[in-house]
Design an enzyme around this catalytic site. Structure first.
Site, mmCIF file in Angstrom:
data_model
loop_
_atom_site.group_PDB
_atom_site.id
_atom_site.type_symbol
_atom_site.label_atom_id
_atom_site.label_comp_id
_atom_site.label_asym_id
_atom_site.label_seq_id
_atom_site.Cartn_x
_atom_site.Cartn_y
_atom_site.Cartn_z
ATOM 1 N N LEU A 24 -6.985 -37.530 -68.617
ATOM 2 C CA LEU A 24 -7.828 -36.628 -67.812
ATOM 3 C C LEU A 24 -8.266 -35.428 -68.636
ATOM 4 O O LEU A 24 -7.526 -34.948 -69.497
ATOM 5 C CB LEU A 24 -7.028 -36.119 -66.603
ATOM 6 C CG LEU A 24 -6.589 -37.141 -65.566
ATOM 7 C CD1 LEU A 24 -5.687 -36.478 -64.528
ATOM 8 C CD2 LEU A 24 -7.804 -37.772 -64.898
ATOM 9 N N ASP A 66 -1.967 -40.140 -69.263
ATOM 10 C CA ASP A 66 -1.494 -38.761 -69.441
ATOM 11 C C ASP A 66 0.033 -38.658 -69.516
ATOM 12 O O ASP A 66 0.585 -37.561 -69.442
ATOM 13 C CB ASP A 66 -2.009 -37.880 -68.293
ATOM 14 C CG ASP A 66 -3.506 -37.605 -68.424
ATOM 15 O OD1 ASP A 66 -3.894 -36.944 -69.396
ATOM 16 O OD2 ASP A 66 -4.282 -38.089 -67.574
ATOM 17 N N GLU A 71 6.012 -32.822 -69.023
ATOM 18 C CA GLU A 71 6.422 -31.623 -68.289
ATOM 19 C C GLU A 71 6.005 -31.668 -66.819
ATOM 20 O O GLU A 71 6.691 -31.115 -65.954
ATOM 21 C CB GLU A 71 5.789 -30.390 -68.931
ATOM 22 C CG GLU A 71 6.019 -29.132 -68.097
ATOM 23 C CD GLU A 71 5.419 -27.900 -68.727
ATOM 24 O OE1 GLU A 71 6.173 -27.072 -69.207
ATOM 25 O OE2 GLU A 71 4.177 -27.773 -68.751
ATOM 26 N N ASP A 72 4.881 -32.326 -66.557
ATOM 27 C CA ASP A 72 4.362 -32.300 -65.186
ATOM 28 C C ASP A 72 5.167 -33.149 -64.214
ATOM 29 O O ASP A 72 4.976 -33.045 -63.003
ATOM 30 C CB ASP A 72 2.886 -32.719 -65.189
ATOM 31 C CG ASP A 72 2.046 -31.711 -65.948
ATOM 32 O OD1 ASP A 72 2.283 -30.510 -65.750
ATOM 33 O OD2 ASP A 72 1.200 -32.115 -66.759
ATOM 34 N N ARG A 91 -1.776 -39.692 -61.972
ATOM 35 C CA ARG A 91 -0.522 -39.311 -62.627
ATOM 36 C C ARG A 91 0.703 -39.507 -61.729
ATOM 37 O O ARG A 91 1.836 -39.324 -62.172
ATOM 38 C CB ARG A 91 -0.614 -37.861 -63.116
ATOM 39 C CG ARG A 91 -1.775 -37.643 -64.096
ATOM 40 C CD ARG A 91 -1.590 -36.400 -64.927
ATOM 41 N NE ARG A 91 -0.346 -36.467 -65.678
ATOM 42 C CZ ARG A 91 0.192 -35.450 -66.327
ATOM 43 N NH1 ARG A 91 -0.415 -34.285 -66.318
ATOM 44 N NH2 ARG A 91 1.331 -35.579 -66.973
ATOM 45 N N ARG A 137 -3.883 -28.723 -58.684
ATOM 46 C CA ARG A 137 -2.851 -29.765 -58.702
ATOM 47 C C ARG A 137 -1.628 -29.431 -57.841
ATOM 48 O O ARG A 137 -0.819 -30.302 -57.545
ATOM 49 C CB ARG A 137 -2.365 -29.977 -60.141
ATOM 50 C CG ARG A 137 -3.451 -30.360 -61.129
ATOM 51 C CD ARG A 137 -3.878 -31.805 -60.950
ATOM 52 N NE ARG A 137 -4.877 -32.172 -61.937
ATOM 53 C CZ ARG A 137 -4.583 -32.588 -63.158
ATOM 54 N NH1 ARG A 137 -3.330 -32.684 -63.553
ATOM 55 N NH2 ARG A 137 -5.545 -32.911 -63.991
ATOM 56 N N HIS A 168 -3.487 -25.410 -65.238
ATOM 57 C CA HIS A 168 -2.143 -25.079 -64.749
ATOM 58 C C HIS A 168 -1.835 -23.603 -64.982
ATOM 59 O O HIS A 168 -2.402 -22.978 -65.882
ATOM 60 C CB HIS A 168 -1.082 -25.895 -65.514
ATOM 61 C CG HIS A 168 -1.008 -27.335 -65.137
ATOM 62 N ND1 HIS A 168 -1.022 -28.347 -66.071
ATOM 63 C CD2 HIS A 168 -0.890 -27.947 -63.927
ATOM 64 C CE1 HIS A 168 -0.919 -29.523 -65.446
ATOM 65 N NE2 HIS A 168 -0.850 -29.303 -64.155
ATOM 66 N N CYS A 255 3.479 -28.853 -72.211
ATOM 67 C CA CYS A 255 3.273 -30.127 -71.513
ATOM 68 C C CYS A 255 4.021 -31.282 -72.158
ATOM 69 O O CYS A 255 4.328 -32.268 -71.496
ATOM 70 C CB CYS A 255 1.800 -30.516 -71.524
ATOM 71 S SG CYS A 255 0.689 -29.157 -71.628
#
Ligand code: CIR
Length: 262
Positions: A24, A66, A71-72, A91, A137, A168, A255
């Site tokens: 993305l 991704d 980290e996400d 994701r 997000r 973010h 990330c």
């Protein structure tokens, strides 16, 4: 006692897959160069390991372009880990891919069950509190669900707003030490960092905002000489890492790993 927001025994990363070219991005500035991205990723892992930390490097996950931005998928704290619920539909499946790895490491593993959404990139743990920026997000319901878990663990959570157009919260800030935040001027308005010392990114170098303090070093995107000079002058031991290709996918230093103490 070392601070759990800056000092870590472990990190988890995931190798970029060939599908990373389909990751993305808010603006298409071309596909990343895979060979260069992988070699930058190797340098990133080496910098983490140079501090003595154990770094688990997971295999590439081709189904999720991704997935290298691990980290996400989770928030790891001394009390346990919390699996996130990404706001990006493509994701969502990354969380289940990460879960078994964290289940093997953490006794207390929680899940954001929804209907809200929250991504790790919107969460900055400073040691004294957890700052969470709502964004495209991360929504209020996701933050509310995180708050219930953090209340139980005794953390205070402050809900903030990631500026419009910024992916973010941590795209625009980093923790340099328990008292000091590196931030863009854009994010540092409205008092979100009151009580901290704030170092502003030099004009034109805002893209260097996503750095990480990891044990005694600071990993910083390469190519931002004024920021590097400022941080060195302030006494930080910086490790510049090529972020050219991750930047094409709106990613940075934070990330690429989950960082924690066990
Ligand atoms: C995304 O848009 O989700 C990825 N291309 C970039 C994620 C960066 N993650 C982060 O800042 N924590």
């Amino acid at each position: 006692m070392t601070n759990p927001a800056t000092h870590f025994s472990h990190a988890i990363s995931r190798r970029p897959g060939a599908s990373a070219t389909k990751g993305l991005r808010a603006t298409d500035r071309g596909a990343p160069d895979l060979a260069r991205m992988r070699s930058a990723h190797d340098a990133y892992i080496a910098a983490l390991r140079s501090t003595g930390a154990k770094v688990t490097v997971l295999d590439a996950e081709e189904d999720f372009p991704d997935a290298m931005f691990v980290e996400d998928t989770a928030l790891c704290l001394p009390d346990g880990a919390i699996m996130m619920r990404p706001g990006a539909a493509s994701r969502m499946g990354e969380v289940a891919q990460m879960r078994p790895t964290l289940a093997a490491l953490f006794n207390d593993l929680r899940d954001i069950g929804g209907p809200g959404h929250i991504e790790g990139g919107d969460i900055l743990f400073t040691g004294r509190e957890v700052l969470v920026g709502k964004s495209a997000r991360t929504d209020a319901a996701g933050v509310a669900e995180l708050r219930i878990i953090l209340d139980e663990w005794g953390y205070s959570l402050r809900e903030l707003q990631t500026p419009e157009g910024v992916l973010h919260f941590k795209t625009d800030c980093s923790l340099l030490d328990p008292e000091t935040i590196l931030s863009t001027r854009l994010l540092d308005t409205g008092g979100c960092f009151d009580g901290y010392r704030v170092l502003h990114l030099p004009e034109g170098e805002e893209a260097a905002a996503n750095a990480i303090r990891f044990n005694d070093v600071v990993l910083l995107p390469d190519g931002f000489p004024k920021t590097a000079e400022m941080l060195t002058r302030e006494g930080y031991d910086i490790r510049p890492i090529d972020n050219t290709d991750c930047a094409l996918l709106d990613g940075g230093m934070s990330c690429l790993s989950l960082r924690f103490n066990i």
